[in-house]
Design a protein around this motif. Structure first.
Motif, PDB file in Angstrom:
ATOM      1  N   ILE A   1       5.810   9.280   3.918  1.00 20.33           N
ATOM      2  CA  ILE A   1       5.708   8.242   4.953  1.00 20.33           C
ATOM      3  C   ILE A   1       7.062   8.019   5.614  1.00 20.33           C
ATOM      4  CG2 ILE A   1       5.244   5.790   5.353  1.00 20.33           C
ATOM      5  CD1 ILE A   1       3.155   5.975   3.081  1.00 20.33           C
ATOM      6  N   THR A   2       8.137   8.006   4.808  1.00 20.02           N
ATOM      7  CA  THR A   2       9.491   7.867   5.361  1.00 20.02           C
ATOM      8  C   THR A   2       9.803   9.007   6.324  1.00 20.02           C
ATOM      9  OG1 THR A   2      10.294   6.715   3.390  1.00 20.02           O
ATOM     10  CG2 THR A   2      11.950   7.780   4.775  1.00 20.02           C
ATOM     11  N   LEU A   3       9.453  10.225   5.919  1.00 19.39           N
ATOM     12  CA  LEU A   3       9.696  11.389   6.778  1.00 19.39           C
ATOM     13  C   LEU A   3       8.859  11.313   8.043  1.00 19.39           C
ATOM     14  CD1 LEU A   3      11.106  14.169   7.033  1.00 19.39           C
ATOM     15  CD2 LEU A   3       9.138  15.165   5.851  1.00 19.39           C
ATOM     16  N   ALA A   4       7.590  10.899   7.906  1.00 15.50           N
ATOM     17  CA  ALA A   4       6.688  10.850   9.061  1.00 15.50           C
ATOM     18  C   ALA A   4       7.110   9.794  10.078  1.00 15.50           C
ATOM     19  CB  ALA A   4       5.263  10.576   8.582  1.00 15.50           C
ATOM     20  N   LEU A   5       7.541   8.629   9.588  1.00 13.86           N
ATOM     21  CA  LEU A   5       7.867   7.521  10.482  1.00 13.86           C
ATOM     22  C   LEU A   5       9.322   7.527  10.939  1.00 13.86           C
ATOM     23  CD1 LEU A   5       5.895   4.605   8.764  1.00 13.86           C
ATOM     24  CD2 LEU A   5       5.124   6.179  10.545  1.00 13.86           C
ATOM     25  N   GLY A   6      10.171   8.246  10.210  1.00 14.83           N
ATOM     26  CA  GLY A   6      11.579   8.282  10.588  1.00 14.83           C
ATOM     27  C   GLY A   6      12.288   6.963  10.402  1.00 14.83           C
ATOM     28  N   ARG A   7      11.770   6.151   9.494  1.00 19.66           N
ATOM     29  CA  ARG A   7      12.372   4.851   9.205  1.00 19.66           C
ATOM     30  C   ARG A   7      12.455   4.665   7.690  1.00 19.66           C
ATOM     31  NH1 ARG A   7      13.303   5.491  13.721  1.00 19.66           N
ATOM     32  NH2 ARG A   7      13.014   4.082  15.498  1.00 19.66           N
ATOM     33  N   ARG A   8      13.225   3.674   7.271  1.00 18.70           N
ATOM     34  CA  ARG A   8      13.369   3.402   5.850  1.00 18.70           C
ATOM     35  C   ARG A   8      12.110   2.722   5.326  1.00 18.70           C
ATOM     36  NH1 ARG A   8      18.097  -0.379   3.095  1.00 18.70           N
ATOM     37  NH2 ARG A   8      17.706   0.214   0.938  1.00 18.70           N
ATOM     38  N   VAL A   9      11.461   3.356   4.380  1.00 21.36           N
ATOM     39  CA  VAL A   9      10.258   2.820   3.755  1.00 21.36           C
ATOM     40  C   VAL A   9      10.448   2.884   2.249  1.00 21.36           C
ATOM     41  CG1 VAL A   9       7.768   3.084   3.432  1.00 21.36           C
ATOM     42  CG2 VAL A   9       8.790   3.583   5.666  1.00 21.36           C
ATOM     43  N   ARG A  10      10.194   1.791   1.576  1.00 14.95           N
ATOM     44  CA  ARG A  10      10.342   1.778   0.120  1.00 14.95           C
ATOM     45  C   ARG A  10       9.029   1.383  -0.526  1.00 14.95           C
ATOM     46  NH1 ARG A  10      14.233  -2.128  -3.663  1.00 14.95           N
ATOM     47  NH2 ARG A  10      13.165  -1.641  -5.611  1.00 14.95           N
ATOM     48  N   VAL A  11       8.502   2.271  -1.364  1.00 15.16           N
ATOM     49  CA  VAL A  11       7.288   2.005  -2.113  1.00 15.16           C
ATOM     50  C   VAL A  11       7.682   1.615  -3.538  1.00 15.16           C
ATOM     51  CG1 VAL A  11       5.123   2.956  -2.998  1.00 15.16           C
ATOM     52  CG2 VAL A  11       5.945   3.616  -0.728  1.00 15.16           C
ATOM     53  N   ALA A  12       7.232   0.466  -3.993  1.00 19.09           N
ATOM     54  CA  ALA A  12       7.540  -0.002  -5.358  1.00 19.09           C
ATOM     55  C   ALA A  12       6.620   0.718  -6.338  1.00 19.09           C
ATOM     56  CB  ALA A  12       7.383  -1.511  -5.453  1.00 19.09           C
ATOM     57  N   ALA A  13       6.922   1.986  -6.583  1.00 15.70           N
ATOM     58  CA  ALA A  13       6.002   2.844  -7.332  1.00 15.70           C
ATOM     59  C   ALA A  13       5.923   2.486  -8.809  1.00 15.70           C
ATOM     60  CB  ALA A  13       6.415   4.309  -7.177  1.00 15.70           C
ATOM     61  N   ASP A  14       6.912   1.806  -9.349  1.00 18.48           N
ATOM     62  CA  ASP A  14       6.914   1.501 -10.780  1.00 18.48           C
ATOM     63  C   ASP A  14       6.231   0.183 -11.114  1.00 18.48           C
ATOM     64  OD1 ASP A  14       8.038   3.794 -11.698  1.00 18.48           O
ATOM     65  OD2 ASP A  14      10.083   3.055 -11.735  1.00 18.48           O
ATOM     66  N   GLU A  15       5.639  -0.451 -10.134  1.00 18.27           N
ATOM     67  CA  GLU A  15       4.920  -1.689 -10.407  1.00 18.27           C
ATOM     68  C   GLU A  15       3.468  -1.399 -10.785  1.00 18.27           C
ATOM     69  OE1 GLU A  15       7.167  -5.020  -7.666  1.00 18.27           O
ATOM     70  OE2 GLU A  15       5.434  -3.990  -6.826  1.00 18.27           O
ATOM     71  N   ILE A  16       2.895  -2.307 -11.546  1.00 25.52           N
ATOM     72  CA  ILE A  16       1.467  -2.236 -11.845  1.00 25.52           C
ATOM     73  C   ILE A  16       0.827  -3.543 -11.405  1.00 25.52           C
ATOM     74  CG2 ILE A  16       1.678  -0.619 -13.780  1.00 25.52           C
ATOM     75  CD1 ILE A  16       1.504  -2.994 -15.671  1.00 25.52           C
ATOM     76  N   VAL A  17      -0.463  -3.488 -11.141  1.00 27.08           N
ATOM     77  CA  VAL A  17      -1.190  -4.660 -10.668  1.00 27.08           C
ATOM     78  C   VAL A  17      -1.833  -5.370 -11.846  1.00 27.08           C
ATOM     79  CG1 VAL A  17      -3.148  -5.451  -9.296  1.00 27.08           C
ATOM     80  CG2 VAL A  17      -1.610  -3.698  -8.389  1.00 27.08           C
ATOM     81  N   ALA A  18      -1.655  -6.685 -11.903  1.00 23.10           N
ATOM     82  CA  ALA A  18      -2.316  -7.516 -12.912  1.00 23.10           C
ATOM     83  C   ALA A  18      -3.077  -8.614 -12.182  1.00 23.10           C
ATOM     84  CB  ALA A  18      -1.303  -8.120 -13.875  1.00 23.10           C
ATOM     85  N   ARG A  19      -4.323  -8.807 -12.571  1.00 20.71           N
ATOM     86  CA  ARG A  19      -5.154  -9.803 -11.901  1.00 20.71           C
ATOM     87  C   ARG A  19      -6.020 -10.524 -12.934  1.00 20.71           C
ATOM     88  NH1 ARG A  19      -7.810  -9.360  -6.646  1.00 20.71           N
ATOM     89  NH2 ARG A  19      -7.287  -7.141  -6.654  1.00 20.71           N
ATOM     90  N   MET A  20      -6.082 -11.836 -12.848  1.00 24.68           N
ATOM     91  CA  MET A  20      -6.975 -12.594 -13.712  1.00 24.68           C
ATOM     92  C   MET A  20      -8.420 -12.372 -13.279  1.00 24.68           C
ATOM     93  SD  MET A  20      -5.212 -16.319 -14.304  1.00 24.68           S
ATOM     94  CE  MET A  20      -6.672 -16.844 -15.207  1.00 24.68           C
ATOM     95  N   ASP A  21      -9.322 -12.337 -14.224  1.00 21.99           N
ATOM     96  CA  ASP A  21     -10.744 -12.191 -13.905  1.00 21.99           C
ATOM     97  C   ASP A  21     -11.190 -13.338 -13.002  1.00 21.99           C
ATOM     98  OD1 ASP A  21     -10.935  -9.941 -15.422  1.00 21.99           O
ATOM     99  OD2 ASP A  21     -11.681 -10.964 -17.214  1.00 21.99           O
ATOM    100  N   GLY A  22     -11.796 -12.950 -11.899  1.00 27.17           N
ATOM    101  CA  GLY A  22     -12.314 -13.944 -10.972  1.00 27.17           C
ATOM    102  C   GLY A  22     -11.294 -14.517 -10.015  1.00 27.17           C
TER     103      GLY A  22
END
Length: 373
Positions: free
Chosen positions: A89-110
């Motif tokens: 995406i950084t290469l395609a857009l030619g701008r600085r893009v940072r993906v927080a790849a080491d994060e995980i999603v946590a969600r309470m039920d409901g």
């Protein structure tokens, strides 16, 4: 095959239309503008939020969604894919893009609220609370730096800056951070390790001796080949790196332990909050992650150097992000595998402190005081 290529193959094998596709893993994204990509094999939606970090321009936050591929979740695979997508995406857009790849999603039920939590296992000791007298610790180090000669200060501060950069990157790009640690030790070895490589310290000596014997080389011919091999620049740098590091690791290094800090959160239906860091009760003995056997440690240091070389020259990632789990569980670790990030960082820190302590002469700080009004 790259993670993106494997992903393409998995998507092609799915028996479902785009209309039926459901969202899977999600990752926060920062970019110079809000990202809005819909109706594609990825979905990126803007959040309307702005994130500011000192030293950087304010960035718009978006969320990258991947397709739910079905089957059990593979967190590490999704994170590796998110990293490569960030690069594309950084290469395609030619701008600085940072993906927080080491994060995980946590969600309470409901709950509608989604929580993004760091999942990194490496370098968590760096996130611990600062202890001790801060003024005394900083002034002591500055005084020692002031006592270095110009010839010593240049490589030591260059290595210190590489160490500093590694501490800023380890939870964003582990492989680059690891490479910077190796580079810092190389810098110190290049300045302070004058001992030339010898056949006795050459890690592959036994292998080559067997080759010479199989080829029928006489004593003089074999010795000439040994000399030629030892002249090789890459081999010489590689061996010097290991020799220097081993020499600097005095027994006191193993008297220290590795502390671990994990983040704590509270979750509610509409929000979540960070409540602080919790220290793991039992520190890890240093010998668990840094072997005391010089022969074993030498092989693993050489593997660190090789991991740095293959990453720089071929883009190959030899580091295992889950290595801390293996070492702490007591699982057997190959004697020719690279040390984990925390092990190499602690080695690097110890070596820097040793060089500063040994080479610094008595000095005083400039007679200036800056205090609160």
């Amino acid at each position: 095959m790259t993670h993106i290529q494997e992903w393409f193959r998995r998507l092609n094998a799915l028996d479902e239309s785009a209309d039926d596709a459901t969202q899977g893993a999600a990752f926060r994204v920062l970019a110079t503008s809000a990202l809005d990509i819909d109706g594609s094999i990825i979905r990126v939606e803007p959040t309307g939020r702005v994130a500011e970090s000192f030293g950087s321009m304010p960035a718009q936050m978006s969320v990258l969604h991947l397709l739910d591929e079905g089957g059990p979740a593979n967190v590490r695979r999704s994170q590796a894919l998110a990293t490569q997508l960030g690069a594309v995406i950084t290469l395609a857009l030619g701008r600085r893009v940072r993906v927080a790849a080491d994060e995980i999603v946590a969600r309470m039920d409901g709950a509608d609220h989604v929580n993004f939590i760091p999942s990194g296992l490496n370098g968590r000791e760096l996130n611990g609370p600062i202890e001790g007298n801060q003024k005394r610790l900083v002034e002591t180090m500055l005084t020692r730096i002031a006592g270095l000669s110009d010839d010593d200060a240049t490589p030591i501060l260059a290595a210190s800056e590489l160490h500093y950069a590694a501490t800023q990157l380890f939870d964003v790009d582990l492989h680059t951070a690891f490479t910077l640690l190796v580079a810092g030790l190389e810098t110190l070895a290049g300045q302070f390790e004058a001992q030339p490589a010898t056949w006795d310290t050459f890690n592959d000596a036994a292998h080559w001796d067997t080759v010479f014997e199989r080829l029928g080389l006489d004593g003089a011919q074999a010795e000439a080949m040994r000399e030629e091999l030892l002249v090789d620049k890459h081999l010489r740098l590689r061996q010097r790196f290991a020799t220097y590091t081993l020499r600097m690791l005095t027994p006191g290094f193993w008297r220290h332990a590795v502390r671990d800090f994990t983040p704590s959160y509270t979750f509610a239906a509409a929000s979540s909050s960070f409540t602080g860091l919790r220290e793991v009760k039992t520190p890890t003995p240093m010998e668990v992650i840094v072997p005391r056997d010089p022969a074993v440690l030498r092989r693993r240091l050489l593997a660190c150097y090789d991991a740095r070389s293959t990453f720089v020259h071929a883009g190959t990632k030899a580091m295992d992000a889950d290595a801390p789990l293996l070492s702490r569980s007591g699982a057997p670790i190959r004697n020719n595998s690279p040390l984990e990030f925390t092990a190499l960082r602690r080695i690097r820190e110890w070596v820097l402190r040793q060089e500063i302590a040994q080479r610094s002469r008595p000095a005083v700080l400039p007679d200036c005081i800056l205090g609160r009004a």
